[in-house]
Design a protein around this motif. Sequence first.
Motif, PDB file in Angstrom:
ATOM      1  N   ASP A 184       0.858  -1.175   0.000  1.00  0.00           N
ATOM      2  CA  ASP A 184       0.000   0.000   0.000  1.00  0.00           C
ATOM      3  C   ASP A 184       0.901   1.234   0.000  1.00  0.00           C
ATOM      4  O   ASP A 184       2.097   1.166   0.303  1.00  0.00           O
ATOM      5  N   TYR A 185       0.319   2.395  -0.317  1.00  0.00           N
ATOM      6  CA  TYR A 185       1.137   3.598  -0.423  1.00  0.00           C
ATOM      7  C   TYR A 185       1.724   4.065   0.903  1.00  0.00           C
ATOM      8  O   TYR A 185       2.657   4.874   0.927  1.00  0.00           O
ATOM      9  N   ASP A 186       1.208   3.553   2.012  1.00  0.00           N
ATOM     10  CA  ASP A 186       1.774   3.913   3.305  1.00  0.00           C
ATOM     11  C   ASP A 186       2.824   2.904   3.769  1.00  0.00           C
ATOM     12  O   ASP A 186       3.348   3.009   4.876  1.00  0.00           O
ATOM     13  N   GLY A 187       3.120   1.906   2.922  1.00  0.00           N
ATOM     14  CA  GLY A 187       4.154   0.929   3.241  1.00  0.00           C
ATOM     15  C   GLY A 187       3.635  -0.378   3.801  1.00  0.00           C
ATOM     16  O   GLY A 187       4.414  -1.323   3.989  1.00  0.00           O
ATOM     17  N   ARG A 188       2.352  -0.469   4.071  1.00  0.00           N
ATOM     18  CA  ARG A 188       1.788  -1.715   4.600  1.00  0.00           C
ATOM     19  C   ARG A 188       1.616  -2.748   3.485  1.00  0.00           C
ATOM     20  O   ARG A 188       1.472  -2.394   2.318  1.00  0.00           O
ATOM     21  N   LEU A 189       1.586  -4.014   3.876  1.00  0.00           N
ATOM     22  CA  LEU A 189       1.305  -5.090   2.939  1.00  0.00           C
ATOM     23  C   LEU A 189       0.091  -5.855   3.440  1.00  0.00           C
ATOM     24  O   LEU A 189       0.130  -6.481   4.500  1.00  0.00           O
ATOM     25  N   ASP A 190      -0.983  -5.807   2.674  1.00  0.00           N
ATOM     26  CA  ASP A 190      -2.231  -6.462   3.054  1.00  0.00           C
ATOM     27  C   ASP A 190      -2.111  -7.969   2.793  1.00  0.00           C
ATOM     28  O   ASP A 190      -1.896  -8.392   1.653  1.00  0.00           O
ATOM     29  N   PRO A 191      -2.261  -8.807   3.840  1.00  0.00           N
ATOM     30  CA  PRO A 191      -2.176 -10.263   3.648  1.00  0.00           C
ATOM     31  C   PRO A 191      -3.182 -10.801   2.645  1.00  0.00           C
ATOM     32  O   PRO A 191      -2.981 -11.875   2.063  1.00  0.00           O
ATOM     33  N   ALA A 192      -4.268 -10.064   2.409  1.00  0.00           N
ATOM     34  CA  ALA A 192      -5.282 -10.510   1.453  1.00  0.00           C
ATOM     35  C   ALA A 192      -4.742 -10.548   0.026  1.00  0.00           C
ATOM     36  O   ALA A 192      -5.354 -11.174  -0.848  1.00  0.00           O
ATOM     37  N   LYS A 193      -3.596  -9.920  -0.194  1.00  0.00           N
ATOM     38  CA  LYS A 193      -3.007  -9.916  -1.533  1.00  0.00           C
ATOM     39  C   LYS A 193      -2.267 -11.214  -1.852  1.00  0.00           C
ATOM     40  O   LYS A 193      -1.900 -11.445  -3.007  1.00  0.00           O
ATOM     41  N   HIS A 194      -2.003 -12.038  -0.843  1.00  0.00           N
ATOM     42  CA  HIS A 194      -1.309 -13.309  -1.095  1.00  0.00           C
ATOM     43  C   HIS A 194      -1.939 -14.429  -0.257  1.00  0.00           C
ATOM     44  O   HIS A 194      -1.270 -15.025   0.590  1.00  0.00           O
ATOM     45  N   PRO A 195      -3.204 -14.759  -0.501  1.00  0.00           N
ATOM     46  CA  PRO A 195      -3.913 -15.722   0.353  1.00  0.00           C
ATOM     47  C   PRO A 195      -3.357 -17.137   0.298  1.00  0.00           C
ATOM     48  O   PRO A 195      -3.544 -17.901   1.245  1.00  0.00           O
TER      49      PRO A 195
END
Length: 335
Positions: A85-96
């Motif tokens: 994400d643009y704030d540097g987070r990585l959403d786990p939903a992107k690699h289930p």
Amino acid sequence: MKWFLQRVLAAVAAVLVVALGAALLVRLQYTGEPASWAVSNQTNALWMGHAWVDGRYGERELAELKPRITEGGISDVYVHVGPLDYDGRLDPAKHPELEGFLRMFRRELPDVRVSAWVGQRVEEGELDLGDEATRTRVIEAAAGLVDAGFDGVHYNFEPVPNNDPGLLALLESTREELGEEVLLSSAVPTVEPLGGLAFTLGLLASKDPFWSSGYLGRVAEHLDQVAVMSYDTGMPTEGMYGGFVVRQTQVAMDAVPPDVRLLMGVPAYPDDHAARNPEAETTAAATRAIRIGLSEGGRRRDEFGTALYADFSATRGQWEAYLDGWVGPGGGEDG
């Protein structure tokens, strides 16, 4: 007025002469035959797409890819798990399907190291590597991926300006957080073919067209592997592209410390756009150019290989060109 026009025409002519001379010098780099020893030593890498961790690819696709990885001397793969994400987070939903992929891959190819390919655009309004809070979140994402079972982290931020302090700060902090045993690598843009060119062009262009060799060296000091994206160069002919990659290989070998693995990028995709002529940027031209550049060093560099982009786009002909041109040179063609 006539005097002014004469001066302008003279300046334009001088620029054209310099440009033509530079083009000729680039083209001349792509001549001669590479040394017989300038071939793969089975320390190559492969960029792998997002489909492996979102559920689209599975056992059948890996069964098809496995012999290519084995025959290609691929020792490392970079699997796309983002983007951030643009704030540097990585959403786990992107690699289930991440855990399932790692189990499957390690069962079939236990000797190949798997790094999480993490990246994002860093232009204005998007990810800001100069922001400490953003860097902290990126590092938290990297640490979480290692905890999930990856052997390392492969960063790919584009475009990063020449001499950008934010990337250096991120790499230094990532190393401190992950430790020395975790593999840390990064994709990097092309480097100035001549010393001082990055600085000069940086004064004239709104975006840096190259990194300086000095900045590449400072980045590489924090890494275990550096993968130069030696494609999308804008070169109009195969000869000029080949010459450019020869020079990229030479400059990168001088800039990257000998204990850091240098991987030269090889294109294997069909894209045709302003920055790439697919008839010029061929897999065969890239591998031959890399071999010539490596040969110019006079001896085999141990920590050296290629990185193929990418598993999801390479045609059978491009894989054959890669195998023939780098793993077992014999003159393969793209197709």
